[in-house]
Design a protein around this motif. Structure first.
Motif, PDB file in Angstrom:
ATOM      1  N   UNK A 772      37.458  42.721  40.040  1.00  0.00           N
ATOM      2  CA  UNK A 772      38.022  44.066  40.179  1.00  0.00           C
ATOM      3  C   UNK A 772      39.455  44.104  39.663  1.00  0.00           C
ATOM      4  N   UNK A 773      40.203  43.086  39.992  1.00  0.00           N
ATOM      5  CA  UNK A 773      41.592  43.051  39.530  1.00  0.00           C
ATOM      6  C   UNK A 773      41.646  42.922  38.008  1.00  0.00           C
ATOM      7  N   UNK A 774      40.809  42.080  37.450  1.00  0.00           N
ATOM      8  CA  UNK A 774      40.778  41.913  35.994  1.00  0.00           C
ATOM      9  C   UNK A 774      40.439  43.227  35.305  1.00  0.00           C
ATOM     10  N   UNK A 775      39.481  43.992  35.860  1.00  0.00           N
ATOM     11  CA  UNK A 775      39.087  45.279  35.280  1.00  0.00           C
ATOM     12  C   UNK A 775      40.257  46.258  35.302  1.00  0.00           C
ATOM     13  N   UNK A 776      40.981  46.313  36.444  1.00  0.00           N
ATOM     14  CA  UNK A 776      42.119  47.224  36.545  1.00  0.00           C
ATOM     15  C   UNK A 776      43.211  46.836  35.558  1.00  0.00           C
ATOM     16  N   UNK A 777      43.458  45.548  35.393  1.00  0.00           N
ATOM     17  CA  UNK A 777      44.489  45.101  34.451  1.00  0.00           C
ATOM     18  C   UNK A 777      44.078  45.371  33.012  1.00  0.00           C
ATOM     19  N   UNK A 778      42.790  45.263  32.714  1.00  0.00           N
ATOM     20  CA  UNK A 778      42.316  45.587  31.360  1.00  0.00           C
ATOM     21  C   UNK A 778      42.588  47.052  31.049  1.00  0.00           C
ATOM     22  N   UNK A 779      42.356  47.947  32.038  1.00  0.00           N
ATOM     23  CA  UNK A 779      42.618  49.378  31.838  1.00  0.00           C
ATOM     24  C   UNK A 779      44.098  49.618  31.564  1.00  0.00           C
ATOM     25  N   UNK A 780      44.964  48.937  32.330  1.00  0.00           N
ATOM     26  CA  UNK A 780      46.411  49.117  32.145  1.00  0.00           C
ATOM     27  C   UNK A 780      46.826  48.610  30.760  1.00  0.00           C
ATOM     28  N   UNK A 781      46.296  47.463  30.357  1.00  0.00           N
ATOM     29  CA  UNK A 781      46.640  46.920  29.032  1.00  0.00           C
ATOM     30  C   UNK A 781      46.174  47.836  27.914  1.00  0.00           C
ATOM     31  N   UNK A 782      44.997  48.446  28.113  1.00  0.00           N
ATOM     32  CA  UNK A 782      44.461  49.348  27.077  1.00  0.00           C
ATOM     33  C   UNK A 782      45.340  50.594  26.941  1.00  0.00           C
ATOM     34  N   UNK A 805      61.589  56.569  27.533  1.00  0.00           N
ATOM     35  CA  UNK A 805      62.642  56.633  28.545  1.00  0.00           C
ATOM     36  C   UNK A 805      62.044  57.130  29.867  1.00  0.00           C
ATOM     37  N   UNK A 806      62.635  56.696  30.991  1.00  0.00           N
ATOM     38  CA  UNK A 806      62.222  57.219  32.298  1.00  0.00           C
ATOM     39  C   UNK A 806      61.524  56.162  33.142  1.00  0.00           C
ATOM     40  N   UNK A 807      61.301  56.528  34.380  1.00  0.00           N
ATOM     41  CA  UNK A 807      60.642  55.616  35.310  1.00  0.00           C
ATOM     42  C   UNK A 807      59.760  56.415  36.249  1.00  0.00           C
ATOM     43  N   UNK A 808      58.837  55.698  36.885  1.00  0.00           N
ATOM     44  CA  UNK A 808      57.942  56.281  37.879  1.00  0.00           C
ATOM     45  C   UNK A 808      57.232  57.512  37.319  1.00  0.00           C
ATOM     46  N   UNK A 809      57.387  58.674  37.927  1.00  0.00           N
ATOM     47  CA  UNK A 809      56.666  59.870  37.482  1.00  0.00           C
ATOM     48  C   UNK A 809      57.288  60.526  36.258  1.00  0.00           C
ATOM     49  N   UNK A 810      58.426  60.024  35.822  1.00  0.00           N
ATOM     50  CA  UNK A 810      59.085  60.597  34.640  1.00  0.00           C
ATOM     51  C   UNK A 810      59.132  59.579  33.496  1.00  0.00           C
ATOM     52  N   UNK A 811      58.132  58.725  33.462  1.00  0.00           N
ATOM     53  CA  UNK A 811      58.064  57.731  32.383  1.00  0.00           C
ATOM     54  C   UNK A 811      57.602  58.364  31.072  1.00  0.00           C
ATOM     55  N   UNK A 852      50.506  59.236  30.811  1.00  0.00           N
ATOM     56  CA  UNK A 852      51.145  58.935  32.095  1.00  0.00           C
ATOM     57  C   UNK A 852      50.150  59.103  33.242  1.00  0.00           C
ATOM     58  N   UNK A 853      49.355  60.155  33.170  1.00  0.00           N
ATOM     59  CA  UNK A 853      48.368  60.385  34.228  1.00  0.00           C
ATOM     60  C   UNK A 853      47.330  59.254  34.257  1.00  0.00           C
ATOM     61  N   UNK A 854      46.873  58.839  33.063  1.00  0.00           N
ATOM     62  CA  UNK A 854      45.911  57.737  32.998  1.00  0.00           C
ATOM     63  C   UNK A 854      46.522  56.446  33.551  1.00  0.00           C
ATOM     64  N   UNK A 855      47.797  56.196  33.223  1.00  0.00           N
ATOM     65  CA  UNK A 855      48.464  54.994  33.682  1.00  0.00           C
ATOM     66  C   UNK A 855      48.610  55.006  35.207  1.00  0.00           C
ATOM     67  N   UNK A 856      48.967  56.168  35.741  1.00  0.00           N
ATOM     68  CA  UNK A 856      49.124  56.256  37.196  1.00  0.00           C
ATOM     69  C   UNK A 856      47.794  55.990  37.909  1.00  0.00           C
ATOM     70  N   UNK A 857      46.709  56.522  37.359  1.00  0.00           N
ATOM     71  CA  UNK A 857      45.397  56.292  37.963  1.00  0.00           C
ATOM     72  C   UNK A 857      45.018  54.809  37.886  1.00  0.00           C
TER      73      UNK A 857
END
Length: 1191
Positions: A772-782, A805-811, A852-857
């Motif tokens: 599960x962790x590997x799958x989540x990290x693959x999504x983040x890398x993609x 520029x930016x951080x958190x919700x303003x990335x 950003x929305x995809x990354x947050x999910x």
């Protein structure tokens, strides 16, 4: 984001509370700039200040001062003081501003019905925006401040500081303000003088000062005026008044009409408050816990908060301070309800789409996640384990009144550890066993059914338990508890199956009927105990703690210390029990446990908290097993002979955490029941979760480090020879019971990167370890690859280097140099810009927002996996609970033995007492014994013998007042207790047979709360002795019979002495009744002893010249007098009164001697010839005494 009362929406002022959740606390920049107000503006403000409608006031009110000035920027300090109304005159900044204006503390709202017209930019009360904007924690700081506050966001965050400045002297504030204005202009004094002289000429000036000055008038908050909160109108949720027998003080009736006139957030608060009226609600709004209305009053009074600006009482603090604030309130006796947001604004929007939402649905869901008081403390992720080692017991008490005696069912729990103690027993009319239970395990919270206790039990609740919290459970209805319901609940939720699958704890299994294999029928002997357990579970469930406490419950059977005596008859020479009985009276009279100058405080040199708890247990129940006692004596002796190892061991144990509570806490962190049972904490949104996770892991690693350090103990004590030390320090292969933790500790050492976890607060597995962790990290890398690709496309478009520029919700804002920003078209949204050497503009596009929305999910998915990984790691640790607990038990025993060895090393004189069992006549031989709680350098040691060949077991102890009789009795009792816990004692030598129970009747005081006179208290304690003493008991009786007439007291004392002499138990009976000496001076069952003294000028005509020097030594024989006149002289009584008392004493003594002489003469005439000489000699002695009585 609090606002003044808005009467334009939601009904009349009387049924509309403050729309303080309606809008986010955005700052209107226009309001940050002070400006000159017009006449109409000022009039409207004055209307608000005076709490009257604008139209009516203009007709009736007197004219205000004509000179008005703008509010200066320095008046914010004044505004924050919500405690009183304040008017002052402020110097204008320029000469062209001649008008004067009244200024007033904005927090002073004395009437909830004031009218308020919102500004145009505020708009109307839109319930949808109210719900959505209210819960935007990261965007809006969510500190509930006034909308028209001129304070910027940053300074408003600082307003949450906990120092209460309400009582700051006004002179100090004036000084600060004046210094600020002096800096602005050098002609301040001249302007002020001119202004004051002009104002005094104006007749309206006097009107302002004399009619509206209310500096000392207290603030009346709106909640104090609500009708349904008034004492004569208040009701519980079911509409019952406080005088109703079923009134529930934990709930409140809030009228529906009132609720319907509120904004969604306010209504939500009142609904939760109505269900937990006896709690202080820590109400989560964004990153802060807010306290409103009556709860805000508590925050200001108890926690030092200041009221925030607004029409209603309101205070608060950041989420990270929850532990500190809740601990303070809980320690002061409050119940704290933690209310968390259990959904985000996005989740709320989705929920509203799926239902036909009313305006009250359009607010983020909040739920009570935990109710905490002294008896329900659980150390979760937001709470650190406190320094207090004493258990906080919750006691449920069930009574079956049988007239002259009672049957009790008890269940007492320490929720921080998970220990459940259940028991059922019969008790006498004095509730002796119940009082002993309370003295051994004093609760901080009592739970019982309404109107279910007898008068004698209620008396104990009012007196002994007068200072603790009390909760009552329903005695009828669906919520009433009984044994059958308790077993059914436990079977359904925790202990399923039967036969080979039976997982009922042994203690609960013994409480079930043998005929019912399902375990749903209680044993008749334990119905009350199971009912008490049910009451505890009911209250734990009410406090939202059931899935946190019950899964780790460990059940133990409680048996009163003296109950084993009835189990089976035994020979007179053997003890019937394994532990000495110390009842409530003895624990109190001998000062065995407690904090100051007690035996516990003298012996307690323990390094660990669990060691301190074990020492407390040893002292409350000393051993009656000679083998156990000798093992402890030998182990302590060996530790004394190993000073380097002893100090090394104490240094090792010193930094150890409270492992027992740590194990319970880690069990809670790994508990999947919280999610399975849909507990609100499983949905709670904590904004400081990263910090909590970091603290969890740091605590977990500290526990691992501690256990790792404990593995050095087997090596440290590998040369020990005594059986007990070997057993508690050596591994099983070496003949010990110290568990081998190497394998488990190695696993947890390599299971995750400790350094990375300490920095990030996250346990990240290696690649390939968790799918599960590997799958989540693959999504983040993609997604990161897509972001890189998109950035290259934008660089081509703009023709320059671009960065995110930016951080958190303003990335992922596109940082574009200003020279190339002209290429940005309508699809680019400008988010901000920078000036300076490298000016740039920052844009977002539909693509960056989607990424950003995809990354947050993807990150949320990864975090959920990591969170569950940490939970599984904690769960795996808890699966080895028995090993960890065995290690803790061994270390606790070693810690207590080390403590007793440390105490022995500090004493001037020490010995190992010799204990024997199986003797026909119990005895004690003490030589040069010291009181263990007194400095030996200033104490005169004493020795005595009771029950030996030369001395009778009962000693009649006489001596002068203040001669040390009571001290000797206490010394003897404490040394016997020390001997039977295995300690070395401060004496030259000691030899005794085992004591099964110590009885005391010391001191003289009434019990006014129980309605008992001094004499009745004495007789109650004596009655207990006569009923329960055996020949193996030690009885310490101090001056029985003082509280009644001399003849009655003497007769009762003589009768009791005779009973105890026949029983042949070891007894010290001190008295000032010298007639008792005459009764028993030739009795072989009794020995006479006294506290020696040296007297000068004895039998002088002037008693004030008599001097008594106390020698504080126990000596054989009787003391002829008590020397009470010496005590009177020491007390400073007038000499005339002492002399008169001496004369009366001699007269009374002469009358008694005359009677005695007459009796002797009559007896001599009827006696034999050969005994006449002896009688004649006795008669001569009496005549000499009579001659001395003539003063």
């Amino acid at each position: 984001m609090s606002k003044k009362l808005n009467t334009s929406v939601g009904g009349t002022p009387t049924n509309t509370l403050f729309n303080y959740f309606a809008k986010s606390p955005a700052v209107d920049k226009k309001k940050l700039t002070p400006s000159v107000k017009t006449e109409s503006d000022t009039t409207e403000k004055e209307n608000l200040n005076n709490q009257q409608p604008k139209e009516s006031q203009t007709k009736d009110s007197k004219p205000s001062a004509k000179r008005k000035l703008p509010i200066s920027g320095g008046s914010d300090d004044e505004k924050t003081n919500g405690q009183r109304k304040r008017k002052r005159i402020v110097q204008p900044e320029t000469d062209s501003e001649p008008e004067m204006e009244e200024t007033k503390s904005e927090d002073d709202f004395s009437d909830c019905a004031s009218e308020y017209e919102p500004d145009a930019n505020e708009g109307s009360d839109d319930s949808a925006s109210s719900g959505e904007e209210e819960v935007e924690p990261s965007e809006n700081d969510m500190s509930v401040d006034s909308v028209d506050s001129p304070t910027p966001k940053k300074s408003r965050k600082k307003s949450k500081i906990l120092n209460n400045n309400n009582n700051e002297p006004s002179s100090k504030k004036v000084k600060l303000e004046s210094s600020t204005q002096l800096a602005e202009g050098s002609t301040f004094q001249e302007k002020l003088k001119n202004l004051q002289s002009n104002a005094k000429k104006d007749a309206s000036y006097d009107d302002i000062v004399t009619t509206t000055s209310t500096l000392d008038e207290p603030v009346v908050w709106p909640h104090q005026k609500l009708e349904f909160l008034q004492p004569d109108k208040i009701k519980d949720n079911a509409g019952r008044r406080p005088d109703h027998p079923d009134y529930d003080k934990s709930t409140l009736h809030v009228p529906e009409k009132f609720l319907n006139g509120l904004s969604p957030g306010v209504r939500q608060w009142w609904v939760l408050k109505s269900k937990s009226y006896d709690c202080v609600l820590f109400f989560k709004v964004g990153k802060f816990y807010e306290l409103y209305h009556m709860d805000a009053d508590v925050g200001v009074k108890e926690l030092g908060f200041t009221y925030m600006r607004g029409e209603f009482a309101h205070s608060g603090f950041p989420e990270i301070s929850f532990d500190k604030m809740s601990t303070i309130l809980v320690d002061r006796g409050f119940k704290v309800a933690r209310v968390e947001q259990t959904e985000t604004p996005d989740m709320m929007t989705e929920r509203c789409k799926q239902i036909k939402a009313s305006k009250f649905d359009k607010v983020v869901a909040r739920e009570i996640c935990q109710i905490t008081n002294r008896g329900t403390q659980v150390f979760g992720s937001q709470c650190k384990i406190g320094p207090n080692h004493q258990p906080n017991y919750m006691l449920a008490l069930v009574e079956q009144d049988e007239g002259t005696w009672s049957r009790f069912g008890v269940c007492f729990i320490d929720t921080s550890i998970g220990d459940f103690h259940l028991g059922e027993f019969e008790d006498d009319k004095n509730c002796s066993r119940l009082l002993t239970l309370l003295s051994h395990h004093m609760p901080v919270l009592l739970i019982n059914e309404k109107s279910a206790l007898s008068q004698r039990s209620q008396q104990i609740v009012r007196t002994v338990l007068g200072g603790i919290l009390k909760e009552q459970t329903p005695s009828n209805g669906s919520q009433a508890c009984n044994a059958e319901k308790t077993l059914k609940l436990l079977a359904e939720r925790y202990y399923a199956g039967n036969g080979s699958d039976d997982n009922w704890p042994l203690v609960l299994r013994t409480m079930q009927s043998d005929s019912d294999h399902l375990g749903l029928t209680p044993n008749d002997n334990y119905k009350l105990a199971l009912k008490a357990l049910g009451q505890c579970i009911f209250f734990i469930h009410k406090c939202k703690l059931e899935p946190k406490v019950l899964p780790m419950a460990r059940y133990q059977l409680y048996v009163p210390p003296d109950q084993l005596a009835d189990a089976k008859p035994a020979a007179a020479s053997t003890l019937r029990r394994s532990h000495m009985v110390l009842d409530a009276t003895t624990l109190s009279n001998l000062r065995i446990i407690g904090e100051d100058h007690t035996l516990l405080s003298s012996l307690d040199h323990c390094c660990t908290k669990f060691g301190k708890r074990l020492l407390h247990h040893w002292l409350c129940a000393p051993s009656c097993d000679v083998v156990v006692i000798k093992e402890r004596q030998e182990a302590i002796g060996e530790l004394i002979r190993m000073p380097s190892e002893l100090q090394e061991m104490r240094a090792l144990l010193g930094p150890m955490p409270d492992f027992e509570r740590n194990l319970a806490q880690i069990h809670l962190f790994g508990n999947k029941q919280i999610k399975l049972m849909d507990h609100p904490d499983s949905r709670a949104i904590l904004f400081e979760e990263k910090i909590y996770n970091k603290q969890k892991l740091l605590g977990f690693m500290a526990v691992l480090k501690g256990f790792n350090a404990l593995t050095k103990l087997p090596t440290m004590f590998h040369q020990c020879e005594t059986a007990l030390l070997k057993r508690i320090t050596q591994l099983p292969e070496s003949g010990g019971s110290f568990p081998d933790l190497t394998k488990e500790l190695k696993y947890f050492e390599t299971a995750f990167d400790h350094d990375a976890a300490a920095k990030t607060g996250v346990i990240a597995p290696q690649a390939g370890m968790d799918a599960e962790y590997d799958s989540a990290m693959d999504s983040i890398n993609e997604i990161e690859e897509r972001l890189k690709t998109y950035l290259v496309e934008q660089e081509r478009h703009f023709g320059c280097r671009i960065t995110y520029f930016g951080s958190d919700k303003k990335r992922y804002q596109l940082d574009v140099p200003e020279s190339h920003a002209v290429k940005a078209n309508k699809s680019y949204s400008l988010e901000g810009q920078t000036k300076g050497k490298k000016p740039s503009r920052r844009y977002t596009t539909a693509e960056t927002r989607a990424l950003l929305k995809d990354m947050q999910q993807a990150e949320d998915t990864r975090n959920m996996v990591l969170k569950d990984l940490a939970r599984r790691l904690f769960e795996k640790f808890s699966n080895h609970y028995e090993q960890w607990k065995q290690c803790i038990d061994c270390v606790a025993n070693l810690d207590v033995l080390g403590s007793l060895a440390e105490y022995a090393g500090q004493q001037m004189v020490i010995c190992v007492p010799e204990l024997v069992s199986g003797v026909e006549q119990p005895f004690i031989q003490l030589e040069e014994g010291y009181h263990p709680c007194v400095n030996a350098s200033t104490y005169i040691p004493n020795g005595l013998e009771l029950g030996t060949n030369s001395e009778a077991p009962l000693s009649l102890l006489t001596g002068p007042n203040m001669g040390g009789k009571s001290t000797l009795m206490r010394e003897l009792g404490l040394l016997v207790i020390m001997a039977q816990i295995g300690a070395h004692i401060p004496a030259a030598s000691c030899r005794l047979s085992l004591v099964d129970r110590i009885f005391t009747r010391l001191g003289a005081q009434d019990d006014i709360l129980a309605g008992h006179s001094t004499f009745l208290v004495e007789l109650n304690e004596t009655s207990l002795i006569l009923k329960h003493a055996t020949c193996h008991s030690l009885v310490l009786l101090d001056e029985l019979g003082r509280g009644t007439a001399t003849y009655d007291g003497t007769a009762i004392a003589a009768s009791v002495v005779n009973f105890l002499a026949n029983l042949k138990c070891r007894t010290l009976f001190s008295t000032h009744y010298h007639n008792l000496i005459d009764f028993f001076h030739n009795d072989k069952r009794i020995t006479l002893g006294h506290m020696a003294c040296m007297v000068e000028n004895e039998d002088n005509a002037d008693p004030t010249q008599e001097t008594v020097t106390f020698l504080y030594k126990y000596t054989a024989g009787a003391c002829p007098k008590s020397y009470g006149f010496n005590a009177a002289k020491l007390a400073g009584m007038p000499q005339g009164i002492i002399k008169r008392a001496y004369e009366l004493s001699k007269k009374v003594e002469a009358i008694a001697l005359q009677r005695k002489i007459t009796a002797k003469i009559v007896a001599a005439t009827a006696g034999k010839e050969d005994s006449k000489k002896e009688k004649l000699d006795a008669l001569k002695d009496l005549l000499k005494q009579l001659k001395m009585c003539h003063v």
